[in-house]
Design a protein around this motif. Structure first.
Motif, mmCIF file in Angstrom:
data_model
loop_
_atom_site.group_PDB
_atom_site.id
_atom_site.type_symbol
_atom_site.label_atom_id
_atom_site.label_comp_id
_atom_site.label_asym_id
_atom_site.label_seq_id
_atom_site.Cartn_x
_atom_site.Cartn_y
_atom_site.Cartn_z
ATOM 1 N N LEU A 1 80.880 -27.375 15.671
ATOM 2 C CA LEU A 1 80.128 -27.840 14.516
ATOM 3 C C LEU A 1 80.319 -26.885 13.341
ATOM 4 C CD1 LEU A 1 76.711 -28.821 16.176
ATOM 5 C CD2 LEU A 1 78.752 -30.232 15.885
ATOM 6 N N SER A 2 80.398 -27.456 12.157
ATOM 7 C CA SER A 2 80.439 -26.640 10.947
ATOM 8 C C SER A 2 79.059 -26.062 10.677
ATOM 9 C CB SER A 2 80.884 -27.482 9.757
ATOM 10 O OG SER A 2 79.871 -28.421 9.414
ATOM 11 N N GLU A 3 78.968 -25.145 9.712
ATOM 12 C CA GLU A 3 77.677 -24.537 9.395
ATOM 13 C C GLU A 3 76.678 -25.581 8.920
ATOM 14 O OE1 GLU A 3 75.825 -21.224 6.297
ATOM 15 O OE2 GLU A 3 77.929 -21.083 6.912
ATOM 16 N N GLU A 4 77.125 -26.501 8.083
ATOM 17 C CA GLU A 4 76.222 -27.546 7.587
ATOM 18 C C GLU A 4 75.807 -28.482 8.712
ATOM 19 O OE1 GLU A 4 74.728 -27.813 4.606
ATOM 20 O OE2 GLU A 4 75.602 -25.813 4.365
ATOM 21 N N GLU A 5 76.727 -28.810 9.603
ATOM 22 C CA GLU A 5 76.384 -29.661 10.742
ATOM 23 C C GLU A 5 75.374 -28.958 11.641
ATOM 24 O OE1 GLU A 5 80.500 -32.263 11.348
ATOM 25 O OE2 GLU A 5 80.306 -30.279 12.280
ATOM 26 N N LEU A 6 75.549 -27.655 11.849
ATOM 27 C CA LEU A 6 74.600 -26.897 12.662
ATOM 28 C C LEU A 6 73.192 -26.951 12.078
ATOM 29 C CD1 LEU A 6 76.472 -23.655 13.796
ATOM 30 C CD2 LEU A 6 75.232 -25.240 15.277
ATOM 31 N N LYS A 7 73.073 -26.773 10.778
ATOM 32 C CA LYS A 7 71.755 -26.815 10.132
ATOM 33 C C LYS A 7 71.087 -28.162 10.361
ATOM 34 C CE LYS A 7 72.858 -23.522 6.423
ATOM 35 N NZ LYS A 7 73.077 -23.366 4.961
ATOM 36 N N ASP A 8 71.874 -29.218 10.303
ATOM 37 C CA ASP A 8 71.306 -30.545 10.514
ATOM 38 C C ASP A 8 70.904 -30.747 11.973
ATOM 39 O OD1 ASP A 8 71.542 -31.286 7.880
ATOM 40 O OD2 ASP A 8 73.458 -32.327 8.140
ATOM 41 N N VAL A 9 71.785 -30.389 12.890
ATOM 42 C CA VAL A 9 71.519 -30.613 14.313
ATOM 43 C C VAL A 9 70.342 -29.775 14.795
ATOM 44 C CG1 VAL A 9 72.463 -30.346 16.642
ATOM 45 C CG2 VAL A 9 73.882 -31.318 14.817
ATOM 46 N N LEU A 10 70.227 -28.550 14.311
ATOM 47 C CA LEU A 10 69.186 -27.645 14.800
ATOM 48 C C LEU A 10 67.839 -27.834 14.121
ATOM 49 C CD1 LEU A 10 71.218 -24.324 15.210
ATOM 50 C CD2 LEU A 10 70.632 -26.008 16.963
ATOM 51 N N ALA A 11 67.809 -28.503 12.968
ATOM 52 C CA ALA A 11 66.524 -28.628 12.263
ATOM 53 C C ALA A 11 66.380 -29.923 11.490
ATOM 54 C CB ALA A 11 66.330 -27.435 11.320
ATOM 55 N N ASN A 12 67.276 -30.191 10.568
ATOM 56 C CA ASN A 12 67.068 -31.288 9.611
ATOM 57 C C ASN A 12 66.989 -32.652 10.285
ATOM 58 O OD1 ASN A 12 67.138 -29.363 7.591
ATOM 59 N ND2 ASN A 12 69.320 -29.660 7.165
ATOM 60 N N ASN A 13 67.808 -32.884 11.295
ATOM 61 C CA ASN A 13 67.802 -34.190 11.954
ATOM 62 C C ASN A 13 66.468 -34.453 12.653
ATOM 63 O OD1 ASN A 13 70.445 -34.296 11.098
ATOM 64 N ND2 ASN A 13 71.341 -33.972 13.116
ATOM 65 N N ALA A 14 65.887 -33.418 13.234
ATOM 66 C CA ALA A 14 64.584 -33.573 13.886
ATOM 67 C C ALA A 14 63.510 -33.908 12.862
ATOM 68 C CB ALA A 14 64.216 -32.310 14.653
ATOM 69 N N GLN A 15 63.567 -33.279 11.714
ATOM 70 C CA GLN A 15 62.605 -33.596 10.660
ATOM 71 C C GLN A 15 62.709 -35.070 10.279
ATOM 72 O OE1 GLN A 15 63.750 -30.370 7.833
ATOM 73 N NE2 GLN A 15 61.549 -30.025 7.728
ATOM 74 N N THR A 16 63.936 -35.558 10.170
ATOM 75 C CA THR A 16 64.136 -36.967 9.797
ATOM 76 C C THR A 16 63.607 -37.895 10.868
ATOM 77 O OG1 THR A 16 66.103 -36.401 8.511
ATOM 78 C CG2 THR A 16 65.856 -38.695 9.177
ATOM 79 N N PHE A 17 63.956 -37.608 12.122
ATOM 80 C CA PHE A 17 63.550 -38.518 13.194
ATOM 81 C C PHE A 17 62.041 -38.513 13.407
ATOM 82 C CE2 PHE A 17 62.259 -39.173 17.591
ATOM 83 C CZ PHE A 17 62.597 -40.515 17.701
ATOM 84 N N PHE A 18 61.449 -37.315 13.483
ATOM 85 C CA PHE A 18 60.022 -37.228 13.788
ATOM 86 C C PHE A 18 59.127 -37.427 12.560
ATOM 87 C CE2 PHE A 18 61.787 -34.903 17.465
ATOM 88 C CZ PHE A 18 61.080 -35.488 18.496
ATOM 89 N N ASN A 19 59.710 -37.768 11.441
ATOM 90 C CA ASN A 19 58.924 -38.040 10.236
ATOM 91 C C ASN A 19 58.144 -36.824 9.755
ATOM 92 O OD1 ASN A 19 59.673 -40.875 10.447
ATOM 93 N ND2 ASN A 19 58.124 -41.044 12.036
#
Length: 382
Positions: free
Chosen positions: A364-382
């Motif tokens: 994973l790239s650095e930006e992908e890591l940030k999304d996978v480790l934090a941002n995506n969870a914020q999106t999914f869990f509202n």
């Protein structure tokens, strides 16, 4: 380099006394959770039958009412469990209390944790329990979890547990979840009480979830007292554990797909946890290229675009550290659909660590890591 981590799959360990405190007294009297402890006579009998392998104290066995909590929990599994019991005892104790849970999160650089049950799901989905008992246990667990998370609601995020024994109660249960201010719920992926997710009894429930922006998490597990992938063929822990998690979530996705839940509720969000993500490229490819085109008229009412398009639109999946094919998964659904979950404090994931997590996820790239480790969870869990 350090990353902010949102743990999308972390567990509490329910202390035994919570049920006496939170469960309806009549239900607790009729269907208490009891602990059957090992004893010296039983240990002596094992030594006589099994030799030195039996010469150790077994972990306690949990019973709800007159029924064992876990299915296929054989003597062999108990012995194997006892041999490893001390390996993660400190972590299991830490998960019982919010203060020590927070401390363990600090040790692993976890900023926010979305919390799931360990034992309550086995009680609530136990096929031998009456619907009203299942419902009472779900309510008791949720009230306890609300108090647990109130210690630090900014970091401890409750994922509500629902009883499926009587689907006509799902909407009223959801009302309490909404009143609690929670944004997500957890369901077992199996068929429960003879109903899958496409059953007519679920129609109003899915509509209510979408209306109130409630995210739905599917989280399976081994040894449930209910039909689970593998239970009609195997009895060993090895085989059952291999089948239960990944196979059940794949079938849950198909259930939602072919019954038209995705088609009717395009903004409803689903996540599939603790099954890895590497199954996705094959499964979606098979659905897209073999199953969907075969007899289009049979699915035309409920599936109006490629199955993979529904997943990309409204589904998320948790990765396992070190699993193969993550780049293929990203090419199939996009890295924005990946979540990270530790499964803390369960023993089958204790060998995974967040140390050097960027190196472990080197594809994973650095930006992908940030999304996978934090941002995506914020999106999914509202």
């Amino acid at each position: 380099m350090t990353f902010q981590i949102f743990d999308a799959d972390r567990h509490v360990m329910e202390p035994l006394d919570l049920w006496e405190k939170y469960l309806d007294p009549e239900v607790y009297q009729a269907y208490p959770i009891k602990v059957v402890q090992d004893n010296p006579l039983a240990q002596q009998d094992r030594v006589e039958r099994l030799g030195h392998r039996g010469d150790l104290a077994l972990p306690p066995v949990f019973v709800v009412g007159d029924f064992p909590l876990l299915n296929n929990w054989s003597e062999e599994i108990q012995i194997a469990s006892a041999m490893q019991d001390k390996g993660n005892r400190a972590e299991r104790v830490a998960a019982m209390h919010p203060e020590s849970q927070l401390s363990s999160m600090d040790d692993s650089d976890i900023a926010i944790a979305y919390l799931f049950s360990t034992f309550a799901g086995y009680v609530v989905n136990h096929e031998c329990l009456p619907a009203e008992v299942s419902l009472a246990y779900a309510d008791a667990y949720n009230r306890w979890l609300k108090d647990y998370c109130s210690v630090d609601p900014d970091r401890l995020k409750a994922v509500g547990l629902l009883s499926r024994h009587d689907p006509t109660t799902l909407c009223s249960q959801l009302n309490q979840i909404i009143e609690n201010g929670w944004s997500s719920i957890c369901l077992r992926p199996e068929v429960i009480a003879g109903k899958d997710f496409g059953a007519p009894e679920y129609i109003d429930f899915w509509a209510k979830c979408e209306k109130h922006n409630i995210s739905v998490v599917f989280h399976g597990g081994t040894n449930l007292h209910a039909p689970t992938a593998g239970t009609h063929r195997f009895q060993s822990r090895f085989a059952l554990h291999a089948c239960s998690h990944p196979m059940e979530v794949q079938m849950a996705f198909v259930s939602l797909l072919e019954s038209g839940v995705f088609e009717r509720h395009p903004t409803l969000k689903f996540a599939f946890l603790e099954a890895g993500a590497s199954w996705l490229p094959h499964w979606l490819w098979r659905l897209d290229t073999i199953c969907y085109p075969e007899f289009p008229s049979l699915v035309a009412d409920n599936i109006k675009m490629l199955p993979s398009e529904y997943f990309k639109r409204q589904c998320w999946v948790a990765i396992e550290l070190g699993e193969p094919c993550l780049r293929e998964v990203i090419e199939t659904v996009g890295h924005e659909k990946l979540l990270y979950g530790s499964d803390f404090p369960h023993p089958d994931h204790m060998h995974f660590t967040t140390e050097d997590i960027a190196k472990q996820l080197g594809v994973l790239s650095e930006e992908e890591l940030k999304d996978v480790l934090a941002n995506n969870a914020q999106t999914f869990f509202n």
